[in-house]
Design a protein around this motif. Structure first.
Motif, PDB file in Angstrom:
ATOM      1  N   LEU A 134       2.936 -37.787  -2.188  1.00  0.00           N
ATOM      2  CA  LEU A 134       1.882 -36.945  -2.752  1.00  0.00           C
ATOM      3  C   LEU A 134       1.700 -35.660  -1.950  1.00  0.00           C
ATOM      4  CD1 LEU A 134      -0.838 -39.609  -3.603  1.00  0.00           C
ATOM      5  CD2 LEU A 134       0.654 -38.385  -5.205  1.00  0.00           C
ATOM      6  N   ASP A 135       2.013 -35.718  -0.669  1.00  0.00           N
ATOM      7  CA  ASP A 135       1.818 -34.562   0.204  1.00  0.00           C
ATOM      8  C   ASP A 135       3.043 -33.640   0.244  1.00  0.00           C
ATOM      9  OD1 ASP A 135      -0.052 -33.249   1.807  1.00  0.00           O
ATOM     10  OD2 ASP A 135       0.909 -33.975   3.641  1.00  0.00           O
ATOM     11  N   SER A 174      -1.259 -27.385  -9.735  1.00  0.00           N
ATOM     12  CA  SER A 174      -2.683 -27.066  -9.654  1.00  0.00           C
ATOM     13  C   SER A 174      -2.822 -25.697  -8.983  1.00  0.00           C
ATOM     14  CB  SER A 174      -3.440 -28.132  -8.865  1.00  0.00           C
ATOM     15  OG  SER A 174      -3.105 -28.052  -7.500  1.00  0.00           O
ATOM     16  N   GLY A 203       1.123 -34.161  -5.238  1.00  0.00           N
ATOM     17  CA  GLY A 203      -0.207 -34.737  -5.419  1.00  0.00           C
ATOM     18  C   GLY A 203      -1.258 -33.727  -5.847  1.00  0.00           C
ATOM     19  N   GLU A 252      -4.146 -31.494  -5.817  1.00  0.00           N
ATOM     20  CA  GLU A 252      -5.293 -31.337  -4.920  1.00  0.00           C
ATOM     21  C   GLU A 252      -5.877 -32.681  -4.461  1.00  0.00           C
ATOM     22  OE1 GLU A 252      -8.163 -28.676  -6.655  1.00  0.00           O
ATOM     23  OE2 GLU A 252      -6.594 -27.301  -7.279  1.00  0.00           O
ATOM     24  N   TYR A 253      -5.043 -33.702  -4.415  1.00  0.00           N
ATOM     25  CA  TYR A 253      -5.578 -35.011  -4.009  1.00  0.00           C
ATOM     26  C   TYR A 253      -6.101 -34.948  -2.577  1.00  0.00           C
ATOM     27  CZ  TYR A 253      -2.180 -36.774  -0.671  1.00  0.00           C
ATOM     28  OH  TYR A 253      -1.443 -36.984   0.454  1.00  0.00           O
ATOM     29  N   ASP A 254      -7.005 -35.844  -2.261  1.00  0.00           N
ATOM     30  CA  ASP A 254      -7.654 -35.869  -0.958  1.00  0.00           C
ATOM     31  C   ASP A 254      -7.073 -37.026  -0.127  1.00  0.00           C
ATOM     32  OD1 ASP A 254      -9.350 -35.895   1.215  1.00  0.00           O
ATOM     33  OD2 ASP A 254     -11.197 -36.071   0.039  1.00  0.00           O
ATOM     34  N   MET A 265      -8.051 -41.130   0.200  1.00  0.00           N
ATOM     35  CA  MET A 265      -7.090 -42.222  -0.016  1.00  0.00           C
ATOM     36  C   MET A 265      -7.105 -43.176   1.176  1.00  0.00           C
ATOM     37  SD  MET A 265      -5.511 -41.998  -2.935  1.00  0.00           S
ATOM     38  CE  MET A 265      -3.873 -42.649  -2.855  1.00  0.00           C
TER      39      MET A 265
END
Length: 160
Positions: A81-82, A107, A115, A117-119, A123
């Motif tokens: 994701l990163d 995004s 990923g 803008e996932y945090d 997680m």
């Protein structure tokens, strides 16, 4: 007066024997209507509890394996994701062989990250919550039930 000194186990045993003899002679603590009954229910319950315990053991192992796999899957997903998506390169000039990368847009904040803008901190908090939940809400009650069974087995031995 002479000191009697500490009581030895032999003197304690003789005192208990005298007390029992006096109780019998005077009729204290005797219930002539009491009839001992066989206690078949406790061993039957113990057999069922031990069978149930085997099912709990299997379930506990399955929960631990499930937890390990979920953790492995999600922890393996975090670096993905990163990471950035691979770029597509378009040829600018066929003759010169020059090319330029095109960036895909996922995004606005992170246009090329898989990923988006996932945090990551969120997680990790969720994974920690999962760990605590499995430990406290699933495995701990299973362990306590097994400990209770061990105590019951010990008490059964003393009753036999």
């Amino acid at each position: 007066m002479q000191s009697m000194g500490p009581r030895t186990p032999a003197s304690k045993t003789s005192i208990l024997a005298i007390m029992d003899e006096n109780r019998k002679r005077l009729g204290f603590g005797r219930d002539n209507t009491f009839v001992a009954t066989p206690n078949v229910r406790n061993p039957a319950m113990m057999v069922e509890a031990e069978a149930f315990s085997h099912h709990l053991d299997k379930f506990e192992r399955a929960v631990r394996e499930y937890h390990k796999r979920v953790q492995g899957c999600v922890r393996g997903l975090l670096p993905l994701l990163d990471s950035n998506l691979p770029r597509v390169w378009l040829s600018v000039d066929e003759a010169s062989g020059l090319a330029e990368p095109l960036r895909p847009s996922i995004s606005h904040g992170h246009p090329s990250r898989v990923g988006g803008e996932y945090d990551m901190d969120a997680m990790n908090r969720y994974l920690d919550r999962l760990d605590r939940g499995i430990q406290e809400d699933v495995l701990l009650p299973l362990r306590r039930w097994q400990e209770g069974l061990a105590v019951a087995k010990e008490r059964m031995r003393s009753l036999e």
